[in-house]
Write a protein that holds these residues in place. Structure first.
Motif, mmCIF file in Angstrom:
data_model
loop_
_atom_site.group_PDB
_atom_site.id
_atom_site.type_symbol
_atom_site.label_atom_id
_atom_site.label_comp_id
_atom_site.label_asym_id
_atom_site.label_seq_id
_atom_site.Cartn_x
_atom_site.Cartn_y
_atom_site.Cartn_z
ATOM 1 N N LEU A 39 0.843 -1.197 0.000
ATOM 2 C CA LEU A 39 0.000 0.000 0.000
ATOM 3 C C LEU A 39 0.881 1.250 0.000
ATOM 4 O O LEU A 39 0.596 2.230 -0.674
ATOM 5 C CB LEU A 39 -0.924 -0.003 1.221
ATOM 6 N N ASN A 40 1.967 1.186 0.729
ATOM 7 C CA ASN A 40 2.869 2.326 0.865
ATOM 8 C C ASN A 40 3.500 2.750 -0.466
ATOM 9 O O ASN A 40 3.912 3.889 -0.623
ATOM 10 C CB ASN A 40 3.953 2.015 1.896
ATOM 11 N N ASP A 41 3.558 1.841 -1.434
ATOM 12 C CA ASP A 41 4.147 2.171 -2.738
ATOM 13 C C ASP A 41 3.339 3.236 -3.483
ATOM 14 O O ASP A 41 3.870 3.870 -4.395
ATOM 15 C CB ASP A 41 4.278 0.920 -3.606
ATOM 16 N N SER A 42 2.080 3.411 -3.108
ATOM 17 C CA SER A 42 1.256 4.440 -3.748
ATOM 18 C C SER A 42 0.859 5.526 -2.741
ATOM 19 O O SER A 42 -0.125 6.228 -2.941
ATOM 20 C CB SER A 42 0.021 3.802 -4.393
ATOM 21 N N LYS A 43 1.650 5.646 -1.687
ATOM 22 C CA LYS A 43 1.395 6.656 -0.646
ATOM 23 C C LYS A 43 1.277 8.040 -1.270
ATOM 24 O O LYS A 43 1.979 8.373 -2.211
ATOM 25 C CB LYS A 43 2.540 6.648 0.362
ATOM 26 N N GLY A 44 0.344 8.821 -0.771
ATOM 27 C CA GLY A 44 0.149 10.170 -1.284
ATOM 28 C C GLY A 44 -0.786 10.235 -2.474
ATOM 29 O O GLY A 44 -1.048 11.309 -2.997
ATOM 30 N N LYS A 45 -1.291 9.090 -2.901
ATOM 31 C CA LYS A 45 -2.253 9.046 -4.002
ATOM 32 C C LYS A 45 -3.578 8.495 -3.481
ATOM 33 O O LYS A 45 -3.639 7.846 -2.447
ATOM 34 C CB LYS A 45 -1.744 8.148 -5.135
ATOM 35 N N LEU A 128 -10.411 -14.429 -4.079
ATOM 36 C CA LEU A 128 -10.813 -13.211 -3.397
ATOM 37 C C LEU A 128 -12.239 -12.853 -3.792
ATOM 38 O O LEU A 128 -12.612 -12.975 -4.963
ATOM 39 C CB LEU A 128 -9.865 -12.056 -3.743
ATOM 40 N N ALA A 129 -13.016 -12.401 -2.828
ATOM 41 C CA ALA A 129 -14.394 -11.984 -3.078
ATOM 42 C C ALA A 129 -14.396 -10.639 -3.800
ATOM 43 O O ALA A 129 -13.606 -9.737 -3.473
ATOM 44 C CB ALA A 129 -15.158 -11.874 -1.759
ATOM 45 N N ARG A 130 -15.298 -10.513 -4.762
ATOM 46 C CA ARG A 130 -15.410 -9.264 -5.521
ATOM 47 C C ARG A 130 -15.727 -8.124 -4.552
ATOM 48 O O ARG A 130 -16.656 -8.197 -3.752
ATOM 49 C CB ARG A 130 -16.513 -9.386 -6.566
ATOM 50 N N SER A 131 -14.924 -7.073 -4.638
ATOM 51 C CA SER A 131 -15.088 -5.943 -3.727
ATOM 52 C C SER A 131 -14.361 -4.727 -4.282
ATOM 53 O O SER A 131 -13.542 -4.842 -5.188
ATOM 54 C CB SER A 131 -14.556 -6.295 -2.330
ATOM 55 N N ILE A 132 -14.698 -3.574 -3.718
ATOM 56 C CA ILE A 132 -14.085 -2.307 -4.108
ATOM 57 C C ILE A 132 -13.731 -1.552 -2.828
ATOM 58 O O ILE A 132 -14.535 -1.472 -1.899
ATOM 59 C CB ILE A 132 -15.053 -1.418 -4.934
ATOM 60 N N PHE A 133 -12.541 -0.972 -2.823
ATOM 61 C CA PHE A 133 -12.095 -0.128 -1.711
ATOM 62 C C PHE A 133 -11.520 1.158 -2.288
ATOM 63 O O PHE A 133 -10.751 1.106 -3.251
ATOM 64 C CB PHE A 133 -11.021 -0.833 -0.880
ATOM 65 N N VAL A 134 -11.885 2.283 -1.705
ATOM 66 C CA VAL A 134 -11.264 3.553 -2.066
ATOM 67 C C VAL A 134 -10.519 4.035 -0.828
ATOM 68 O O VAL A 134 -11.082 4.088 0.275
ATOM 69 C CB VAL A 134 -12.304 4.598 -2.543
ATOM 70 N N VAL A 135 -9.243 4.355 -1.046
ATOM 71 C CA VAL A 135 -8.361 4.769 0.040
ATOM 72 C C VAL A 135 -7.828 6.159 -0.306
ATOM 73 O O VAL A 135 -7.333 6.374 -1.416
ATOM 74 C CB VAL A 135 -7.193 3.773 0.210
ATOM 75 N N ASP A 136 -7.939 7.096 0.638
ATOM 76 C CA ASP A 136 -7.500 8.461 0.354
ATOM 77 C C ASP A 136 -5.981 8.608 0.491
ATOM 78 O O ASP A 136 -5.276 7.641 0.818
ATOM 79 C CB ASP A 136 -8.263 9.482 1.204
ATOM 80 N N LYS A 137 -5.497 9.812 0.251
ATOM 81 C CA LYS A 137 -4.054 10.075 0.266
ATOM 82 C C LYS A 137 -3.429 9.843 1.634
ATOM 83 O O LYS A 137 -2.227 9.648 1.747
ATOM 84 C CB LYS A 137 -3.775 11.507 -0.190
ATOM 85 N N ASP A 138 -4.250 9.877 2.694
ATOM 86 C CA ASP A 138 -3.760 9.663 4.052
ATOM 87 C C ASP A 138 -3.982 8.235 4.531
ATOM 88 O O ASP A 138 -3.912 7.961 5.733
ATOM 89 C CB ASP A 138 -4.440 10.644 5.008
#
Length: 168
Positions: A39-45, A128-138
């Motif tokens: 996850l940290n590889d896209s930190k800030g996005k 993996l079960a079909r799912s969607i997650f949105v994670v903010d820049k923080d």
């Protein structure tokens, strides 16, 4: 606890359910060239994480193409990740065949790190079960959808709207 079925058969989800407001759990998956990705590889996005059982199936392929098409209009601050337990080689082949390059396909086949961290491992199928997650820049989870029937589509419009809220 989320109740999920796959082809109308109940499945057991392993891991902890993630909810809106949670700190996004870290994970380690593999890129198509077998490099670890966290996850940290896209930190800030802003991250739109699209989870599919297998990219080589109809709904999963369509879901990945749909988010790939949307990715072009979401802007440079947004990373679109598709995660499945498919082997990285199969994901790379699928991307080349489909001409999809603006979505990062990532494999959780090695140790189910993502699946367990986000509560989406279907125990009976090791998919993996079909799912969607949105994670903010923080790294806060701002949108979650666990699709209750694994062969159904997610709500694309709501997921894209959740991303667009963060880009304002």
């Amino acid at each position: 606890m989320v109740n999920v079925t796959f082809k109308q058969n109940p499945v057991t989800l392993l891991g902890k359910e993630v909810t809106v407001g949670d700190k996004a759990p870290d994970f380690t998956v593999l890129s198509n060239d077998l490099k670890p990705v966290t996850l940290n590889d896209s930190k800030g996005k802003i991250r739109l994480i699209s989870v599919v059982p297998s990219i080589d199936t109809g709904v999963c392929s369509e879901q990945t193409r749909k988010f790939s098409q949307e990715a072009t209009s979401l802007g440079d601050d947004v990373e679109v990740l598709t995660i499945s337990v498919d082997l990285p080689f199969a994901q790379a082949r699928w991307g080349a065949t489909e001409g999809v390059s603006n979505v990062q396909t990532l494999s959780d086949h090695r140790d189910l790190s993502f699946g367990e961290a986000y509560g989406v491992v279907m125990k009976e199928l090791r998919l993996l079960a079909r799912s969607i997650f949105v994670v903010d820049k923080d790294d806060t989870v701002t949108y979650v959808e666990y699709v209750t029937e694994g062969t159904d589509h997610p709500d694309y419009d709501k997921a894209i709207a959740a991303v667009n809220e963060l880009t304002k």
